[in-house]
Motif scaffolding. Structure first.
Motif, PDB file in Angstrom:
ATOM      1  N   TYR A   1     -20.405 -17.899 -11.918  1.00  0.00           N
ATOM      2  CA  TYR A   1     -20.144 -16.996 -13.017  1.00  0.00           C
ATOM      3  C   TYR A   1     -19.037 -16.042 -12.602  1.00  0.00           C
ATOM      4  N   PRO A   2     -18.063 -15.705 -13.453  1.00  0.00           N
ATOM      5  CA  PRO A   2     -17.853 -16.197 -14.812  1.00  0.00           C
ATOM      6  C   PRO A   2     -16.896 -17.374 -14.907  1.00  0.00           C
ATOM      7  N   VAL A   3     -16.383 -17.841 -13.758  1.00  0.00           N
ATOM      8  CA  VAL A   3     -15.303 -18.835 -13.834  1.00  0.00           C
ATOM      9  C   VAL A   3     -15.802 -20.218 -14.245  1.00  0.00           C
ATOM     10  N   LYS A   4     -17.127 -20.350 -14.457  1.00  0.00           N
ATOM     11  CA  LYS A   4     -17.615 -21.619 -14.995  1.00  0.00           C
ATOM     12  C   LYS A   4     -16.951 -21.932 -16.340  1.00  0.00           C
TER      13      LYS A   4
ATOM     14  N   VAL B   1     -13.776 -21.618 -16.933  1.00  0.00           N
ATOM     15  CA  VAL B   1     -12.371 -21.977 -16.737  1.00  0.00           C
ATOM     16  C   VAL B   1     -12.251 -23.499 -16.684  1.00  0.00           C
TER      17      VAL B   1
ATOM     18  N   THR C   1      -4.763 -24.577 -10.940  1.00  0.00           N
ATOM     19  CA  THR C   1      -3.751 -23.516 -10.877  1.00  0.00           C
ATOM     20  C   THR C   1      -4.260 -22.325 -10.066  1.00  0.00           C
TER      21      THR C   1
ATOM     22  N   THR D   1      -4.211 -23.243  -6.426  1.00  0.00           N
ATOM     23  CA  THR D   1      -2.830 -23.351  -5.932  1.00  0.00           C
ATOM     24  C   THR D   1      -2.309 -21.962  -5.564  1.00  0.00           C
ATOM     25  N   ARG D   2      -2.533 -21.004  -6.469  1.00  0.00           N
ATOM     26  CA  ARG D   2      -2.024 -19.658  -6.212  1.00  0.00           C
ATOM     27  C   ARG D   2      -2.749 -19.007  -5.039  1.00  0.00           C
TER      28      ARG D   2
ATOM     29  N   ARG E   1      -0.947 -17.499  -1.804  1.00  0.00           N
ATOM     30  CA  ARG E   1      -1.131 -16.125  -1.315  1.00  0.00           C
ATOM     31  C   ARG E   1      -1.571 -16.127   0.149  1.00  0.00           C
TER      32      ARG E   1
ATOM     33  N   THR F   1      -8.809 -14.260  -0.397  1.00  0.00           N
ATOM     34  CA  THR F   1      -7.948 -14.047  -1.570  1.00  0.00           C
ATOM     35  C   THR F   1      -8.412 -14.833  -2.794  1.00  0.00           C
TER      36      THR F   1
ATOM     37  N   PRO G   1     -10.525 -15.288  -6.363  1.00  0.00           N
ATOM     38  CA  PRO G   1     -11.109 -14.483  -7.444  1.00  0.00           C
ATOM     39  C   PRO G   1     -12.635 -14.609  -7.461  1.00  0.00           C
ATOM     40  N   ARG G   2     -13.259 -13.621  -8.088  1.00  0.00           N
ATOM     41  CA  ARG G   2     -14.704 -13.589  -8.226  1.00  0.00           C
ATOM     42  C   ARG G   2     -15.205 -14.873  -8.891  1.00  0.00           C
TER      43      ARG G   2
END
Lengths: 213, 653
Positions: free
Chosen positions: A11-14, A16, A23, A26-27, A31, A85, A87-88
């Protein structure tokens, strides 16, 4: 140099979508200063392959991804730098180097295990009875929309395991092992539908990918 | 009120692109709600995919969040399906960072860069479960402020917004928040009276418009309470503000997926149609050293593959050559695409762009805006056709197969010959392309409709009639018919009519905007969502005419609804420039020669306190170009424009 990464998508990227997940990673590699290899050509893309695209809304607790780098980097180093690096909602669990010639993820994926939570006022006994009846059938015909065409398919051979894990309060939890990959792929929702559970809230989590080696 | 995971899950399972609504992106800033005393929601009244591309929002978000005692969170307007689902469940609009209801914030800052967002502001307030009208919201509701380019004429939105911020928000937002903290416990009127003391802040409830009974034009718009300014001058940052490097990385593929840095702000070219060119004066540059550091930091902090170097006229940046060279050397082979928009029509532009691109040469864009030397003089974009063709030659020669050319139709003094010339020019350009690429050469012409904007020399101009614009679009189409390598895009003239009515509208349009929203208007910038019929019915229902606002000839001495808002460029100067346009007189780049537009007198003190080279304004010289304008004249209308007005029978209100 190829590496296989184990990661989570929570959660919450489920929410996406698969392409956007690529993407995001990759970023993160960029980084972290990880030397990604890129495809040649008009529109170079990082060489990242994620196994069995996870449907939008489904979480994953042991997802796999193969990456190609232009030079070797110590797996622990990749783990530490990328983890710092992300995201949550994503966690990197493991990094291992791949021996040359290891088959790609997509070709050898066969099954996936899920844990599915949903709200229901049905008692545990009723749920178990429904599961037993479903598994006793020899054919479960369902329809689904694929590439804008409605087609019918038999769900039964794609259910490898199905059981009730627990019922706590209004929440029931099912464990499922379902076909995945190129030779047949089915989502846990199809099983809920077959069980006569049409909840507006449920939460599917893919807990394991199983490959044919 | 916080929206919990399961409640959100129920809704997100039913909508398209749910990742727009979840927050938690890399570089988003989540602060502790309970320990931060003052909270602002920064709202962009569009869908996430569009709003996330906005640099202004990113600048303010970082500015506020750098303050330990403040918190800024993002709010966008949910797309149609999500809005429907939220209304059905009475779920209030929430912020992306902590999912608090918008109503729980102390302030809401709404970004209004263009007029097509007005209807969506009502959507936003309604979804936030707040009364639409400023006067119906007491101090228990967040203070609603709006800023951005479109509020240089704030009047059409005056009913809905508590206070407008004129000019560059980064200079004034913290001052506004500090003032709010001072008057937090006061009633709304008292709060706003204090706000009205801040230079650059306009509180519309303290001003009253009076209209001429005879013709409906504005008679006066003046303060109704003591102690508020009669004239509000915009705020500017004396120097370029600190650049953003930690851009939030959207979860989904957004409209312009790139990080960006302003290389300069403002433009000295003086194109007469250009709102940004007039309201963003004076020109301020970022130093080469700071830009290079910023690019490094963006790459490090975001991992982005796309980076935009932004300005209104990139070729005019004094260090453009060294900048492009340094970046291209450093990032060669780093899978980084750097875009440099707004390049001047000259061969050097092709050289610059070539240094930046690696393999991808998709299309090269120029904006000549008009196709004849004469009309380009009128709009003060004086490029000769032959130099234009030389520039195009250089572009095709260096490997680009497509050249995109942007034009406007419906500009003042335009004749059918000017329109046909667009087609002729496209064919000439294609012929050059074929010399290098044979049948693979392509030209894309994007033709939009000219909309007169407030605070520009063309604010006195009339929009052409919808039927006439359609006729012009057709004669251009006839001119290029059968040319399969010339691609042609044009816009719906009804959208231009609405934009023209709103951009030069007065306070009475508030009722129209509200009615149109009731009738289903929203997301007006999306061609597939634009509902012309709702808008025209709204004008009818309220008893106003869009054509009156968009097309009526304006007299030299007419008082405009935005005259009390100062962009620094004086109305007197705009009027003289409008007259010069009629004569086809051009003005050179004002870095070379100051035409005394008014910006330096408006900001005399600020200029004195700023390093002398920071602004690209030269010393003021004796203005020999000043001419007398007779009050009451319909300024400098050519016979052609007069004739078309007579034909169009521009209605009286």
């Amino acid at each position: 140099m190829k590496y296989r990464l184990t990661f989570t998508k929570e959660y919450p990227v489920k929410y996406v979508g698969h392409m956007d997940v690529v993407t995001t990673w990759t970023r993160a590699f960029r980084r972290a200063g990880i030397p990604l290899a890129y495809s040649q050509g008009f529109n170079p893309r990082a060489k990242i392959q994620v196994a069995g695209s996870l449907p939008v809304g489904t979480m994953g607790s042991a997802e796999l991804m193969d990456i190609t780098l232009t030079e070797p980097v110590a797996p622990d180093d990749i783990l530490a730098r990328v983890s710092a690096t992300l995201p949550r909602g994503y966690r990197l669990l493991a990094v291992e180097p791949l021996a040359p010639g290891t088959p790609g993820l997509q070709a050898s994926l066969r099954r996936a295990e899920y844990r599915v939570t949903f709200e229901t006022d049905l008692p545990a006994d009723e749920l178990r009875a429904r599961i037993d009846r479903l598994l006793a059938r020899t054919e479960i015909v369902q329809t689904r929309v694929r590439r804008k065409r409605t087609e019918t398919f038999d769900l039964r051979p794609m259910i490898i395991n199905l059981s009730l894990v627990e019922k706590q309060g209004d929440d029931a939890v099912l464990a499922m092992t379902l076909s995945a990959g190129q030779h047949g792929n089915v989502r846990p929702e199809a099983v809920l539908t077959a069980l006569g559970i049409n909840n507006e809230w449920y939460q599917a989590e893919r807990t394991k990918l199983v490959f044919d080696i | 009120m916080i929206i919990n995971d399961r409640e959100l899950d129920r809704i997100l399972a039913t909508v398209q692109k749910p990742a727009r609504y979840i927050g938690g992106e890399f570089n988003s800033i989540v602060k502790d709600w309970d320990t931060i005393p003052t909270k602002i929601a920064l709202a962009f009244p569009e869908v996430y995919d569009l709003g996330m591309s906005n640099l202004g929002l990113a600048i303010l978000y970082n500015l506020v969040n750098r303050q330990p005692h403040l918190l800024a969170e993002r709010v966008f307007v949910p797309w149609v399906d999500m809005a429907r689902a939220m209304r059905a469940r009475r779920m209030p609009l929430y912020s992306l960072e902590t999912r608090h209801a918008v109503r729980d914030f102390d302030l809401i800052g709404i970004s209004l860069p263009y007029e097509q967002l007005f209807s969506n502001v009502l959507n936003l307030l309604d979804l936030a479960q707040m009364p639409l009208h400023s006067l119906e919201r007491d101090a228990s509701f967040p203070l609603v402020l709006a800023g951005g380019n479109a509020v240089f004429n704030p009047e059409p939105m005056a009913d809905f917004i508590d206070m407008f911020v004129i000019g560059e928000g980064e200079d004034v937002l913290l001052e506004i928040i500090a003032t709010f903290e001072d008057v937090r416990h006061a009633d709304r009127d008292t709060q706003l009276r204090r706000m009205a003391q801040i230079p650059g802040v306009y509180v519309p409830r303290f001003y009253h418009p009076v209209y001429h009974p005879a013709d409906g034009t504005l008679m006066e718009l003046s303060p109704t309470v003591a102690g508020v300014p009669a004239h509000i001058t915009k705020r500017i940052s004396p120097l370029m503000p600190e650049p953003v490097t930690k851009f939030i990385l959207p979860h989904t593929d957004v409209v312009f997926s790139r990080a960006s840095v302003e290389i300069q702000r403002g433009c000295t070219r003086g194109c007469r149609f250009c709102h940004a060119g007039m309201v963003f004066r004076p020109v301020r540059e970022r130093s080469l050293a700071e830009l290079l550091e910023t690019v490094d930091a963006i790459v490090r902090d975001t991992g982005h593959e796309e980076l935009g170097l932004l300005s209104l006229s990139s070729s005019d940046y004094s260090q453009i050559g060294p900048l492009v060279q340094a970046i291209s050397e450093k990032y060669q082979g780093a899978a980084l695409n750097i875009s440099l928009p707004s390049l001047r029509l000259e061969s050097f532009s092709a050289e610059l762009a070539e240094m930046l691109v690696g393999r991808r040469k998709s299309g090269f864009t120029f904006a000549p805006e008009a196709a004849t030397d004469r009309l380009r003089n009128v709009i003060n974009k004086p490029i000769r056709t032959e130099s234009l063709l030389e520039a195009v030659d250089a572009v095709y020669q260096r490997g680009w197969q497509m050249v995109k050319l942007y034009f406007m139709i419906g500009q003042p003094t335009e004749t059918d010959e000017d329109v046909i010339a667009i087609g002729t020019l496209a064919k000439q350009v294609l012929a050059i392309g074929r010399r290098y690429h044979n049948n693979k050469a392509k030209v894309r012409i994007g033709v939009s409709t000219f909309v007169p904007k407030p605070h520009t020399p063309f604010q006195w101009a009339s929009l052409w009639d919808v039927a006439d614009i359609e006729r012009k679009q057709r004669i251009l189409l006839d001119e290029i018919r059968g040319q399969r390598s010339i691609l042609y895009n044009y816009n719906n003239p009804e959208e231009s009519l609405l934009e023209a009515a709103l951009s030069r509208g007065d306070r009475r349009l508030g009722a129209v905007i509200e009615r149109a929203w009731e009738l289903g208007a929203g997301f007006d910038a999306w061609t597939d969502q634009f509902r012309g019929s709702a808008w025209w019915q709204a004008f009818d229902d309220v008893g106003l005419s869009a054509a009156w606002y968009a097309r009526r000839p304006r007299l030299a001495d007419e008082i405009f609804p935005w005259d009390h808002i100062g962009a620094g460029v004086e109305k007197r100067w705009l009027l003289l420039d409008w007259q010069s346009a009629q004569q086809g007189e051009t003005k050179i780049d004002c870095r070379e020669h100051c035409y005394n537009c008014g910006i330096l007198s408006a900001f005399k003190g600020l200029r004195a306190a700023t390093p002398p080279t920071a602004w690209k304004c030269p010393p003021v010289r004796n203005p020999r170009w000043q001419k007398k304008v007779e009050a009451g004249d319909v300024i400098g209308l050519t016979p052609v424009v007069k004739a078309s007005m007579a034909r169009a029978k521009v209605p009286e209100i």
